[in-house]
Design a protein around this motif. Structure first.
Motif, PDB file in Angstrom:
ATOM      1  N   TYR A  19      -2.420   0.513   1.872  1.00 55.35           N
ATOM      2  CA  TYR A  19      -3.149   0.119   0.660  1.00 55.35           C
ATOM      3  C   TYR A  19      -3.388  -1.385   0.581  1.00 55.35           C
ATOM      4  N   GLY A  20      -2.514  -2.163   1.242  1.00 59.01           N
ATOM      5  CA  GLY A  20      -2.597  -3.617   1.107  1.00 59.01           C
ATOM      6  C   GLY A  20      -3.554  -4.279   2.078  1.00 59.01           C
ATOM      7  N   LEU A  21      -3.434  -3.922   3.359  1.00 60.24           N
ATOM      8  CA  LEU A  21      -4.235  -4.606   4.380  1.00 60.24           C
ATOM      9  C   LEU A  21      -5.748  -4.515   4.176  1.00 60.24           C
ATOM     10  N   PRO A  22      -6.290  -3.397   3.619  1.00 63.63           N
ATOM     11  CA  PRO A  22      -7.752  -3.353   3.433  1.00 63.63           C
ATOM     12  C   PRO A  22      -8.290  -4.543   2.628  1.00 63.63           C
ATOM     13  N   SER A  23      -7.484  -5.089   1.738  1.00 62.83           N
ATOM     14  CA  SER A  23      -7.992  -6.201   0.917  1.00 62.83           C
ATOM     15  C   SER A  23      -8.165  -7.483   1.733  1.00 62.83           C
ATOM     16  N   ILE A  24      -7.596  -7.530   2.956  1.00 64.48           N
ATOM     17  CA  ILE A  24      -7.946  -8.663   3.816  1.00 64.48           C
ATOM     18  C   ILE A  24      -8.782  -8.170   5.003  1.00 64.48           C
ATOM     19  N   GLY A  25      -9.436  -7.042   4.774  1.00 62.61           N
ATOM     20  CA  GLY A  25     -10.425  -6.578   5.750  1.00 62.61           C
ATOM     21  C   GLY A  25      -9.870  -5.740   6.886  1.00 62.61           C
ATOM     22  N   ILE A  26      -8.583  -5.388   6.794  1.00 62.84           N
ATOM     23  CA  ILE A  26      -8.029  -4.540   7.854  1.00 62.84           C
ATOM     24  C   ILE A  26      -7.812  -3.141   7.284  1.00 62.84           C
ATOM     25  N   THR A  27      -8.678  -2.218   7.689  1.00 66.08           N
ATOM     26  CA  THR A  27      -8.536  -0.859   7.180  1.00 66.08           C
ATOM     27  C   THR A  27      -8.092   0.055   8.302  1.00 66.08           C
ATOM     28  N   ILE A  28      -6.971   0.706   8.086  1.00 66.59           N
ATOM     29  CA  ILE A  28      -6.433   1.613   9.101  1.00 66.59           C
ATOM     30  C   ILE A  28      -6.319   3.003   8.487  1.00 66.59           C
TER      31      ILE A  28
ATOM     32  N   PRO B 292      -5.034   6.859   7.640  1.00 68.78           N
ATOM     33  CA  PRO B 292      -3.679   7.250   7.244  1.00 68.78           C
ATOM     34  C   PRO B 292      -2.713   7.468   8.401  1.00 68.78           C
ATOM     35  N   LEU B 293      -3.107   8.320   9.377  1.00 75.95           N
ATOM     36  CA  LEU B 293      -2.153   8.642  10.444  1.00 75.95           C
ATOM     37  C   LEU B 293      -1.753   7.424  11.275  1.00 75.95           C
ATOM     38  N   PRO B 294      -2.735   6.616  11.767  1.00 77.18           N
ATOM     39  CA  PRO B 294      -2.324   5.394  12.484  1.00 77.18           C
ATOM     40  C   PRO B 294      -1.474   4.461  11.628  1.00 77.18           C
ATOM     41  N   SER B 295      -1.780   4.378  10.336  1.00 71.46           N
ATOM     42  CA  SER B 295      -0.962   3.542   9.440  1.00 71.46           C
ATOM     43  C   SER B 295       0.482   4.017   9.461  1.00 71.46           C
ATOM     44  N   ALA B 296       0.652   5.339   9.359  1.00 69.40           N
ATOM     45  CA  ALA B 296       2.001   5.902   9.350  1.00 69.40           C
ATOM     46  C   ALA B 296       2.698   5.610  10.679  1.00 69.40           C
ATOM     47  N   ILE B 297       1.959   5.784  11.784  1.00 70.37           N
ATOM     48  CA  ILE B 297       2.560   5.546  13.100  1.00 70.37           C
ATOM     49  C   ILE B 297       3.007   4.091  13.223  1.00 70.37           C
ATOM     50  N   ILE B 298       2.161   3.163  12.776  1.00 71.09           N
ATOM     51  CA  ILE B 298       2.533   1.741  12.849  1.00 71.09           C
ATOM     52  C   ILE B 298       3.800   1.482  12.022  1.00 71.09           C
ATOM     53  N   GLY B 299       3.798   1.999  10.781  1.00 74.91           N
ATOM     54  CA  GLY B 299       4.951   1.772   9.907  1.00 74.91           C
ATOM     55  C   GLY B 299       6.236   2.318  10.493  1.00 74.91           C
ATOM     56  N   PHE B 300       6.197   3.566  10.964  1.00 79.29           N
ATOM     57  CA  PHE B 300       7.413   4.187  11.503  1.00 79.29           C
ATOM     58  C   PHE B 300       7.848   3.518  12.801  1.00 79.29           C
ATOM     59  N   THR B 301       6.868   3.143  13.648  1.00 80.95           N
ATOM     60  CA  THR B 301       7.206   2.486  14.917  1.00 80.95           C
ATOM     61  C   THR B 301       7.948   1.175  14.651  1.00 80.95           C
ATOM     62  N   LEU B 302       7.432   0.385  13.715  1.00 82.61           N
ATOM     63  CA  LEU B 302       8.082  -0.892  13.394  1.00 82.61           C
ATOM     64  C   LEU B 302       9.507  -0.664  12.903  1.00 82.61           C
ATOM     65  N   SER B 303       9.665   0.379  12.095  1.00 82.85           N
ATOM     66  CA  SER B 303      10.983   0.675  11.548  1.00 82.85           C
ATOM     67  C   SER B 303      11.953   1.131  12.641  1.00 82.85           C
TER      68      SER B 303
ATOM     69  N   THR C 127      -1.262   9.622   2.080  1.00 86.17           N
ATOM     70  CA  THR C 127      -2.263  10.684   2.241  1.00 86.17           C
ATOM     71  C   THR C 127      -2.305  11.353   3.615  1.00 86.17           C
ATOM     72  N   VAL C 128      -1.254  11.199   4.414  1.00 89.71           N
ATOM     73  CA  VAL C 128      -1.213  11.967   5.663  1.00 89.71           C
ATOM     74  C   VAL C 128      -0.834  13.397   5.286  1.00 89.71           C
ATOM     75  N   THR C 129      -1.596  14.385   5.729  1.00 94.54           N
ATOM     76  CA  THR C 129      -1.323  15.761   5.318  1.00 94.54           C
ATOM     77  C   THR C 129      -0.234  16.378   6.170  1.00 94.54           C
ATOM     78  N   GLU C 130       0.920  15.697   6.225  1.00 91.39           N
ATOM     79  CA  GLU C 130       2.053  16.303   6.930  1.00 91.39           C
ATOM     80  C   GLU C 130       2.688  17.346   6.011  1.00 91.39           C
ATOM     81  N   MET C 131       3.794  17.875   6.449  1.00 87.83           N
ATOM     82  CA  MET C 131       4.356  19.052   5.800  1.00 87.83           C
ATOM     83  C   MET C 131       4.617  18.865   4.295  1.00 87.83           C
ATOM     84  N   PHE C 132       5.203  17.740   3.946  1.00 83.53           N
ATOM     85  CA  PHE C 132       5.571  17.545   2.548  1.00 83.53           C
ATOM     86  C   PHE C 132       4.346  17.433   1.652  1.00 83.53           C
TER      87      PHE C 132
END
Lengths: 227, 247
Positions: free
Chosen positions: A83-92, A94-105, A174-179
């Motif tokens: 939700y944050g990065l699009p405001s500086i022009g980086i739109t990713i 849902p699924l790649p966003s989730a992958i990036i977040g989880f990978t970093l973690s 908004t990733v349509t995973e199981m939950f």
């Protein structure tokens, strides 16, 4: 009479939701977990190596990364990425966003596990590797990492199972995973107790299968220790 | 073949080696003896650069390295230099995730880049030489200390080093297992392998050494044939050390 009708309705909902949810699990939860964990482990290994490299700059970068990621909630990180990065022009998406977040973690938490595992291998092993003429990368790859892997499997498996469950956070971006599928069905049927218990049950199945896989792997890696 | 000149090694403020000069001829077995903390193991580890000397020069085979304080030796030079040596450790340091055979093959395949079959053949020959053909497929945890140390010798031999370095190879062994390791070492000495052995086994030094070097407090007190050192030493410190061992 009323109770029977209610029961029938609940059984219907369970039967009708189980497969869509399992499908979402297989289509999103499982790949999201596997991809993030695999990439995260690579990142964790690089971070661990940077920490033990003795090169000041690499160490500082690695420490900073681990400090930031471990010190902020995963949910907040996902919101910033999606939700944050699009405001500086980086739109990713849902699924790649989730992958990036989880990978970093995964990278941040497991770098400490891997670092500790590498440091737990005795100095004599490095020396023996050097004494037969190996370089640092050869010693690391052939001698140290195979032994460090055995040490790190139990804690890594722990973090892997955590990740399976953490992927439910992807629902919030908004990733349509199981939950998320469980939430969607709840919205139309209004049976939150039933559906969220069902979701929990499917996570439990996944975790159990993975725990057993971990046990098998440990047995295989332990073959040279017992004897 | 090995020429050490004015070798110094300092750990922090402690000077462990205070100017060592030593020549080792090809095919000789040299035993380094001395009290613990005298610097004998450090000297040995300087020979394959597991420790980087603070000052001095070491000439070994094709290479000669000159050490100066705070000037690191380039990594590829270190590796080339070290590849002329083989080392046998006090604690064996076998690779626990590999069988005895794989331990011996490892350097052949990944350092020498030889093909697998040739490596296996050579490794099996070496294991036979140290009397362990039947243990080839055992993991280190499945064999005795003496057997592990013999695998360690085979592993070091596999790289065909110019010199074999032994760091108290029998100190960690149960007494009844010492003999089998010393026997292998004596055979190697007889075959003309150049060996530098840090040891407390005075009988081995007496029987197998061409030269015995007595080190104390970071300097060579005395060097000579086993006979000269063990029977005709004129040095008070050597005498004290030897007497302590006998008492």
């Amino acid at each position: 009479m009323f109770a029977d009708e209610r029961m029938d309705r609940i059984v219907d909902i369970i039967v009708n939701s189980f497969f869509p949810m399992l499908k979402a699990g297989v289509a999103f939860t499982v790949p999201l977990t596997l991809v993030s964990f695999f990439l995260g482990l690579l990142l964790a290994l690089l971070t661990a190596l940077a920490r033990i490299s003795g090169i000041k700059l690499l160490d500082v970068i690695a420490r900073f990364y681990v400090w930031v990621v471990r010190g902020t909630p995963l949910l907040v990180q996902l919101f910033i990425i999606f939700y944050g990065l699009p405001s500086i022009g980086i739109t990713i998406s849902p699924l790649p966003s989730a992958i990036i977040g989880f990978t970093l973690s995964v990278g941040a938490y497991n770098s400490e596990i891997i670092r500790a595992a590498i440091l737990s291998i005795s100095k004599g092993q490095w020396e023996a590797a050097y004494s037969i003429g190996m370089s640092y990368p050869q010693a690391l790859k052939r001698i140290i990492l195979p032994q460090a892997t055995r040490v790190s499997v139990p804690p890594l498996a722990n973090s892997f199972i955590s990740l399976v469950k953490d992927t439910s956070l992807a629902a919030t971006i908004t990733v349509t995973e199981m939950f998320r599928v469980a939430q969607q069905i709840t919205a139309t049927t209004y049976e939150p107790l039933v559906l969220y218990c069902l979701a929990g049950f499917i996570y439990l199945i996944f975790s159990t299968v993975l725990s057993n896989a971990q046990g098998q792997m440990e047995k295989r890696l332990d073959r040279y220790v017992t004897g | 073949m090995i020429e050490i000149k004015n070798l110094h090694k300092q750990f922090g403020q402690t000077e462990v080696l205070k100017g060592i000069d030593l020549k080792i001829e090809e095919g000789n077995t040299v035993c380094i003896i001395g009290p613990s903390g005298s610097g004998k193991t450090t000297l040995l580890r300087c020979l394959n650069l597991l420790e980087t000397p603070t000052k001095g020069t070491i000439k070994l085979g094709k290479f000669s390295l000159d050490f100066q304080d705070k000037k690191p030796v380039p990594k590829d030079k270190v590796i080339k230099f070290r590849q002329q040596t083989g080392m046998v450790f006090q604690g064996y340091n076998l690779f626990p995730h590999m069988t005895a055979l794989e331990n011996v093959m490892e350097g052949l395949i990944y350092v020498r880049k030889q093909d697998k079959e040739a490596s296996r053949t050579k490794a099996l020959q070496l294991l036979e030489k140290v009397g362990l053909s039947e243990r080839a497929n055992h993991y280190p945890s499945q064999i005795s200390g003496g057997q592990q140390q013999r695998v360690g010798i085979a592993r070091a031999m596999a790289m065909e080093p110019e010199v074999l370095l032994f760091d108290e190879p029998t100190s960690a062994l149960d007494p009844e297992l010492v003999g089998e390791v010393l026997k292998v070492m004596k055979e190697l000495a007889k075959e003309g392998m150049t060996m530098v052995v840090v040891t407390h086994e005075m009988n081995f030094a007496r029987e197998a050494a061409d030269k015995v070097v007595f080190i104390d407090k970071g300097v060579i007190v005395e060097e000579g044939t086993p006979q000269q050192i063990f029977e005709h030493t004129g040095h008070e410190r050597t005498l004290q050390f030897l007497n302590k061992l006998c008492s």
